[in-house]
Design an enzyme around this catalytic site. Sequence first.
Site, PDB file in Angstrom:
ATOM      1  N   LEU A  24       1.010  -1.081   0.058  1.00 55.05           N
ATOM      2  CA  LEU A  24      -0.087   0.034   0.122  1.00 55.05           C
ATOM      3  C   LEU A  24       0.695   1.107   0.058  1.00 55.05           C
ATOM      4  CD1 LEU A  24      -2.465  -0.730   2.666  1.00 55.05           C
ATOM      5  CD2 LEU A  24      -3.040  -0.580   0.235  1.00 55.05           C
ATOM      6  N   HIS A  25       0.619   2.395  -0.888  1.00 52.28           N
ATOM      7  CA  HIS A  25       1.373   3.494  -0.604  1.00 52.28           C
ATOM      8  C   HIS A  25       0.423   4.760  -1.310  1.00 52.28           C
ATOM      9  CE1 HIS A  25       2.016   2.638  -4.973  1.00 52.28           C
ATOM     10  NE2 HIS A  25       2.302   3.968  -5.396  1.00 52.28           N
ATOM     11  N   ARG A  26      -0.627   4.383  -2.115  1.00 54.02           N
ATOM     12  CA  ARG A  26      -1.313   5.459  -2.448  1.00 54.02           C
ATOM     13  C   ARG A  26      -1.928   6.549  -1.762  1.00 54.02           C
ATOM     14  NH1 ARG A  26      -0.932   5.536  -8.071  1.00 54.02           N
ATOM     15  NH2 ARG A  26      -0.431   3.465  -9.010  1.00 54.02           N
TER      16      ARG A  26
END
Length: 362
Positions: free
Chosen positions: A207-209
């Site tokens: 996850l990074h957005r």
Amino acid sequence: MKITIVAGARPNFMKIAPIIRAIKEENNAKIQFRLVHTGQHYDRKMSGDFFDELGIPMPDANLGAGSGSQAEQTASIMVGFEKELLQNPPTVVLVVGDVTSTMACSITSKKLNIPVVHVEGGIRSGDMSMPEEINRIVTDSISDHFFTTSELANQNLRYTGITDERIHFVGNTMIDTLLSNLNRLEDPKLNFQDKPLEEKKYMVLTLHRPANVDEETKLKQMMDTIVKGCAPFPVVFPVHPRTAQILHSLGILYDNLITVEPLSYLKFNYLVKNALGVITDSGGITEETTVLEVPCITLRDNTERPETVDMGTNELVGTDPTKLPPFLEKIKSGNWKKGKTPPLWDGKAAQRIVSKLKEIYG
């Protein structure tokens, strides 16, 4: 022909490695290349390891752009790249993907009347809230030639008035890298309950957005849903530095969650290849899971890689955590759809690119 190849962020390195290898395999002096690292990703785990593992030569120049706002980073890259081009003028500049460096270096090149070719041109998500979408549109609006990964990308370019002689359907250089390294993947040797992870008995999460990690309440809800929904299987989460800070502030801990620092390319893809399934908000990972035939859940409301959904093993679930459980159950029960590899994702895209560059620029 002198080619300046631009790399700026982690996804770029996987895409340039096979192109550099294909140039070297020409084994003559007709093609010279200069590799410029913009420094957009400056953490060693986010960039340095990739050069070592993928056989990418040390950059001829590192612009050292570093962090900052979108505008600050773009400006820093443009200033540095302009100096680089004036000192070392090429025949053509080759940019890849859709990161800030791609757009910034394309604009700088065209301002100096240097041709630009865009590897992975034409992909679109339709989501203008994504910085990457703006980067794609700007880069494609000024590039001279386009190397594309799918027929849909070709269509997207045609809709904007680009003629077929400038569009070259070659395949996917990131898949070139994956296929050429399958026998080199490295076990990161992670343990769960004091035992090594077992093949097809764990999930991988990335996850990074901003839509998924910026709002703390939503991130907590998302993590609760994912980790509990994957039980009894452990969830391996290589944590992006930005996300790690947020998780730490929330004090998120679960018995079946394994958080690790960002992994090298060979170790991360070992995990993906042997996972029961992958949960991600990264577009590139959906391409790799499609080729590896690993079930993949994408936590986004749109994708610029629809072929991974239409043909591959990916499902676009969205950012609402309540929609996740049925998909997690499908993976755990072995009822996930079967996918197939898109056309020309065969490990030879870079060879096609180099051949076409010779044809166009001599």
